[in-house]
Write a protein that holds these residues in place. Structure first.
Motif, PDB file in Angstrom:
ATOM      1  N   ALA A 324      -4.672  63.351  34.141  1.00 14.42           N
ATOM      2  CA  ALA A 324      -5.520  64.070  35.090  1.00 14.42           C
ATOM      3  C   ALA A 324      -6.969  63.616  34.981  1.00 14.42           C
ATOM      4  N   ARG A 325      -7.434  63.391  33.756  1.00 20.92           N
ATOM      5  CA  ARG A 325      -8.815  62.948  33.549  1.00 20.92           C
ATOM      6  C   ARG A 325      -9.016  61.504  33.981  1.00 20.92           C
ATOM      7  N   LEU A 326      -7.934  60.714  33.961  1.00 17.99           N
ATOM      8  CA  LEU A 326      -8.022  59.306  34.354  1.00 17.99           C
ATOM      9  C   LEU A 326      -7.608  59.101  35.814  1.00 17.99           C
ATOM     10  N   ALA A 327      -7.593  60.178  36.583  1.00 17.15           N
ATOM     11  CA  ALA A 327      -7.090  60.083  37.959  1.00 17.15           C
ATOM     12  C   ALA A 327      -7.809  59.027  38.778  1.00 17.15           C
ATOM     13  N   ASP A 328      -9.127  58.847  38.560  1.00 18.60           N
ATOM     14  CA  ASP A 328      -9.889  57.882  39.347  1.00 18.60           C
ATOM     15  C   ASP A 328      -9.667  56.446  38.885  1.00 18.60           C
ATOM     16  N   ARG A 329      -9.266  56.266  37.629  1.00 17.19           N
ATOM     17  CA  ARG A 329      -9.103  54.913  37.084  1.00 17.19           C
ATOM     18  C   ARG A 329      -7.642  54.482  36.962  1.00 17.19           C
TER      19      ARG A 329
END
Length: 454
Positions: A324-329
């Motif tokens: 979830a925290r790496l959703a953009d990457r």
């Protein structure tokens, strides 16, 4: 989801954990938690149950039964709620679920326990669907996302603590109380939401004009019955041919409930649904046997096996937060491919450890890697499904991914039960963990085809 009706319970600015919603929030969360606990926690105590009831031959069916029957509960409750509102189906499903718990807790034989699990799954699947409708009618739109997030947490928490709690209950009071002790909790949860249900009953929604989905319900019943028949036929000595035919019937029956070309791994949405079914099938097929093999091959106690499953639950939860925290990457496709690849790698480690009889610590580590893979891929599948779904198809596709989830696991467990029964004692765990690896490889292939076609 429809907006909450204008009733005395709708107050601007009220929070989900403040009056007038607090009791309903706690009650609905508790019902979801209870259903999840019974679906996940019994994994730890099932080896003891199957040995005490002389029913090792029905071990896998005890897991497959609630998953398969849950599909029927979901389809029937959704249609019933559209016509009469969520109150009658929710109460009926709670009664069926509780009856299943009583049958399991008082079961004199493994056959009776499997029957209880069928009732438990039917009621549990329906409870979840009915509660979604309750959320849509009781809470204003601004509160619905937080409530649904709470439901997701209610499924995660039992995977973290449920196995260990169930093991402690079984060690101190007997495995029967893992089922019997939950009935009282269901009653308490229903009492908490009674005011909300009473108000919904007094302000029923406009009945849906759509005809009752008789055909989808019949297909769901056929699919569930075929999954259960698969293991029973294979176990009864009738022959593997008839068991294989039951498996084919299950797949054919579920086709109308899924997007076109799902079974053929069509690009885009069909492969998203297929990936969900394959990952669930591979992971939960292995999970059912992890505590069993730890006890049989390495002499673990019930509590120790429960702690091993709890560690896997922590791995899943941590990976879920990380994705979830790496959703953009981390793109959706990369998350699905990476997650399914880690699931396959972890499953292969578990299989190799069991076959070569290596350290139990290595098995637990491999299972932890598989859990990380599920944590990465599982949440993204719903996101990708919604991204591939036009507005007027989101309901059908949401239902399809839930059906694939349950039926994939149920079908894999039934097949594993047949293989477990026909294999020699020395290799019976080898074949079920090998099956898990094969299914997860199918998940990798499907994950690679999830991007929408050009």
């Amino acid at each position: 989801m429809s907006d909450a009706p204008e009733t005395s319970r709708t107050r601007p600015g009220a929070g989900a954990l403040r009056p007038p919603y607090v009791a309903t929030t706690v009650g609905t969360f508790s019902l979801v938690f209870i259903a999840a606990f019974e679906a996940l926690a019994v994994t730890t105590v099932m080896p003891d149950i199957s040995r005490e009831l002389d029913g090792v031959h029905l071990y896998a069916l005890a897991f497959a039964a609630p998953l398969a029957s849950g599909i029927v509960g979901m389809v029937a409750t959704g249609a019933w709620s559209d016509r009469r509102g969520p109150v009658p189906p929710l109460l009926a499903c709670a009664v069926v679920f509780s009856l299943g718990l009583l049958v399991c807790g008082l079961a004199p034989s493994m056959e009776a326990l499997v029957l209880g699990r069928v009732l438990q799954g039917t009621g549990g699947g329906g409870i979840t669907v009915a509660l979604y409708v309750v959320v849509g009618q009781v809470y204003p739109p601004r509160l619905q996302p937080s409530i649904l997030a709470g439901f997701a947490a209610a499924w995660v928490l039992p995977s973290l603590f449920g196995p260990a709690i169930a093991a402690l209950i079984a060690d101190h009071f007997g495995w029967q109380w893992v089922f019997l002790g939950t009935v009282g909790l269901v009653v308490v949860a229903l009492l908490l939401i009674t005011p909300a249900l009473r108000e919904l009953w007094a302000h029923p929604p406009t009945p849906s004009a759509r005809p009752f989905p008789v055909v989808p319900l019949l297909w769901a019943i056929v699919a569930a019955a075929a999954v259960l028949a698969l293991e029973l036929l294979g176990d009864s000595g009738v022959g593997l041919l008839f068991a294989a035919l039951a498996g084919v019937v299950a797949l054919m029956a579920v086709r109308p409930l899924l997007p076109a070309r799902t079974l053929a791994l069509g690009r885009g949405l069909p492969s998203v649904i297929a990936t969900r079914g394959a990952l669930s099938g591979g992971f939960f097929c292995a999970e059912a046997y992890v505590p069993f093999v730890l006890q049989e091959q390495w002499g673990f106690s019930t509590a120790q096996a429960g702690y091993a499953l709890a560690m896997a639950g922590l791995s899943w939860a941590a990976a879920s937060q990380a994705q979830a925290r790496l959703a953009d990457r981390l793109s959706n496709t990369r998350a699905l491919v990476l997650g399914s690849g880690l699931l396959t790698a972890g499953s292969a480690v578990v299989c190799a450890v069991v076959m070569i009889d290596l350290s139990a610590a290595l098995l637990i580590a491999g299972y932890g890697v598989a859990s990380i893979g599920m944590g990465l891929a599982y949440p993204r599948l719903t996101v990708v499904m919604l991204a591939h779904s036009p507005e007027d198809e989101r309901g059908f596709n949401s239902s399809a991914i839930s059906i694939a989830d349950s039926l994939g696991a149920a079908l894999a467990l039934s097949v594993s039960g047949v293989l477990f029964g026909i294999a020699t004692t020395a290799h019976r765990f080898d074949v079920v963990f090998g099956l898990s690896v094969v299914i997860t490889l199918l998940g990798v292939a499907a994950a690679r085809r999830t991007p929408a076609p050009a």
